[in-house]
Design a protein around this motif. Structure first.
Motif, PDB file in Angstrom:
ATOM      1  N   LYS A 171       0.840  -1.197   0.000  1.00 19.65           N
ATOM      2  CA  LYS A 171       0.000   0.000   0.000  1.00 19.65           C
ATOM      3  C   LYS A 171       0.873   1.243   0.000  1.00 19.65           C
ATOM      4  O   LYS A 171       2.050   1.194   0.340  1.00 19.65           O
ATOM      5  CB  LYS A 171      -0.961   0.021   1.185  1.00 19.65           C
ATOM      6  CG  LYS A 171      -0.324   0.211   2.535  1.00 19.65           C
ATOM      7  CD  LYS A 171      -1.392   0.245   3.610  1.00 19.65           C
ATOM      8  CE  LYS A 171      -0.784   0.034   4.979  1.00 19.65           C
ATOM      9  NZ  LYS A 171      -1.798  -0.045   6.018  1.00 19.65           N
ATOM     10  N   ILE A 172       0.250   2.331  -0.375  1.00 22.25           N
ATOM     11  CA  ILE A 172       0.937   3.619  -0.424  1.00 22.25           C
ATOM     12  C   ILE A 172       0.165   4.595   0.457  1.00 22.25           C
ATOM     13  O   ILE A 172      -1.054   4.718   0.330  1.00 22.25           O
ATOM     14  CB  ILE A 172       1.004   4.150  -1.869  1.00 22.25           C
ATOM     15  CG1 ILE A 172       1.819   3.185  -2.735  1.00 22.25           C
ATOM     16  CG2 ILE A 172       1.592   5.548  -1.906  1.00 22.25           C
ATOM     17  CD1 ILE A 172       1.823   3.536  -4.203  1.00 22.25           C
ATOM     18  N   LEU A 173       0.885   5.248   1.346  1.00 21.63           N
ATOM     19  CA  LEU A 173       0.288   6.296   2.176  1.00 21.63           C
ATOM     20  C   LEU A 173       0.662   7.642   1.575  1.00 21.63           C
ATOM     21  O   LEU A 173       1.840   7.905   1.332  1.00 21.63           O
ATOM     22  CB  LEU A 173       0.821   6.220   3.611  1.00 21.63           C
ATOM     23  CG  LEU A 173       0.621   4.914   4.355  1.00 21.63           C
ATOM     24  CD1 LEU A 173       1.256   5.006   5.748  1.00 21.63           C
ATOM     25  CD2 LEU A 173      -0.844   4.576   4.483  1.00 21.63           C
ATOM     26  N   VAL A 174      -0.337   8.473   1.326  1.00 18.92           N
ATOM     27  CA  VAL A 174      -0.082   9.824   0.819  1.00 18.92           C
ATOM     28  C   VAL A 174      -0.771  10.832   1.726  1.00 18.92           C
ATOM     29  O   VAL A 174      -1.814  10.538   2.320  1.00 18.92           O
ATOM     30  CB  VAL A 174      -0.555  10.021  -0.638  1.00 18.92           C
ATOM     31  CG1 VAL A 174       0.227   9.148  -1.592  1.00 18.92           C
ATOM     32  CG2 VAL A 174      -2.023   9.771  -0.798  1.00 18.92           C
ATOM     33  N   LYS A 175      -0.167  11.990   1.805  1.00 17.83           N
ATOM     34  CA  LYS A 175      -0.739  13.062   2.609  1.00 17.83           C
ATOM     35  C   LYS A 175      -2.125  13.405   2.074  1.00 17.83           C
ATOM     36  O   LYS A 175      -2.331  13.513   0.861  1.00 17.83           O
ATOM     37  CB  LYS A 175       0.192  14.282   2.565  1.00 17.83           C
ATOM     38  CG  LYS A 175      -0.176  15.362   3.537  1.00 17.83           C
ATOM     39  CD  LYS A 175       0.912  16.410   3.653  1.00 17.83           C
ATOM     40  CE  LYS A 175       1.049  17.180   2.382  1.00 17.83           C
ATOM     41  NZ  LYS A 175       1.829  18.404   2.532  1.00 17.83           N
ATOM     42  N   LYS A 176      -3.059  13.548   2.977  1.00 21.12           N
ATOM     43  CA  LYS A 176      -4.469  13.752   2.636  1.00 21.12           C
ATOM     44  C   LYS A 176      -4.694  14.871   1.616  1.00 21.12           C
ATOM     45  O   LYS A 176      -5.479  14.737   0.695  1.00 21.12           O
ATOM     46  CB  LYS A 176      -5.260  14.048   3.913  1.00 21.12           C
ATOM     47  CG  LYS A 176      -6.744  13.981   3.738  1.00 21.12           C
ATOM     48  CD  LYS A 176      -7.543  14.356   4.960  1.00 21.12           C
ATOM     49  CE  LYS A 176      -6.984  13.858   6.256  1.00 21.12           C
ATOM     50  NZ  LYS A 176      -7.871  14.098   7.399  1.00 21.12           N
ATOM     51  N   ASP A 177      -3.984  15.970   1.761  1.00 26.90           N
ATOM     52  CA  ASP A 177      -4.234  17.132   0.894  1.00 26.90           C
ATOM     53  C   ASP A 177      -3.163  17.341  -0.173  1.00 26.90           C
ATOM     54  O   ASP A 177      -3.009  18.443  -0.686  1.00 26.90           O
ATOM     55  CB  ASP A 177      -4.388  18.387   1.745  1.00 26.90           C
ATOM     56  CG  ASP A 177      -3.157  18.668   2.585  1.00 26.90           C
ATOM     57  OD1 ASP A 177      -2.240  17.822   2.616  1.00 26.90           O
ATOM     58  OD2 ASP A 177      -3.098  19.729   3.224  1.00 26.90           O
ATOM     59  N   ILE A 178      -2.466  16.284  -0.553  1.00 29.70           N
ATOM     60  CA  ILE A 178      -1.398  16.421  -1.539  1.00 29.70           C
ATOM     61  C   ILE A 178      -1.972  16.837  -2.890  1.00 29.70           C
ATOM     62  O   ILE A 178      -2.957  16.285  -3.361  1.00 29.70           O
ATOM     63  CB  ILE A 178      -0.583  15.115  -1.660  1.00 29.70           C
ATOM     64  CG1 ILE A 178       0.679  15.350  -2.493  1.00 29.70           C
ATOM     65  CG2 ILE A 178      -1.409  13.993  -2.222  1.00 29.70           C
ATOM     66  CD1 ILE A 178       1.661  14.203  -2.437  1.00 29.70           C
ATOM     67  N   GLN A 179      -1.386  17.887  -3.461  1.00 28.88           N
ATOM     68  CA  GLN A 179      -1.818  18.394  -4.766  1.00 28.88           C
ATOM     69  C   GLN A 179      -0.613  19.042  -5.437  1.00 28.88           C
ATOM     70  O   GLN A 179      -0.390  20.230  -5.301  1.00 28.88           O
ATOM     71  CB  GLN A 179      -2.937  19.421  -4.616  1.00 28.88           C
ATOM     72  CG  GLN A 179      -4.227  18.845  -4.121  1.00 28.88           C
ATOM     73  CD  GLN A 179      -5.315  19.894  -4.063  1.00 28.88           C
ATOM     74  OE1 GLN A 179      -5.184  20.977  -4.603  1.00 28.88           O
ATOM     75  NE2 GLN A 179      -6.406  19.582  -3.391  1.00 28.88           N
ATOM     76  N   SER A 180       0.132  18.249  -6.159  1.00 29.14           N
ATOM     77  CA  SER A 180       1.293  18.766  -6.865  1.00 29.14           C
ATOM     78  C   SER A 180       1.393  18.059  -8.204  1.00 29.14           C
ATOM     79  O   SER A 180       0.734  17.046  -8.439  1.00 29.14           O
ATOM     80  CB  SER A 180       2.569  18.528  -6.052  1.00 29.14           C
ATOM     81  OG  SER A 180       2.831  17.138  -5.957  1.00 29.14           O
TER      82      SER A 180
END
Length: 67
Positions: A26-35
């Motif tokens: 699985k991959i964990l990403v920051k909730k508000d990532i937008q790049s």
């Protein structure tokens, strides 16, 4: 809990692992990532069965302070 030696940190490193066909649980990403790089990550994940969890930055900080 996984050992840190079994984890990959950084968006670019994860993209490269996905493209190389590495076995990823699985991959964990920051909730508000937008790049632009996050868009590249999600494009690489399209069509895979890899679980992606959007989590608060505090959870990611428990593992590392890296991207």
């Amino acid at each position: 809990m996984l050992d840190k030696s079994e984890m990959i940190f950084g968006v670019r490193a994860v993209i490269e692992a996905v493209q190389a066909g590495k076995d990823i649980d699985k991959i964990l990403v920051k909730k508000d990532i937008q790049s632009a790089l996050s868009k590249e990550l999600f494009a690489a994940l399209k069509g895979t069965l890899i679980l992606v969890q959007r989590v608060p930055v505090e959870l990611i900080n428990c593992f590392t302070r890296q991207n």
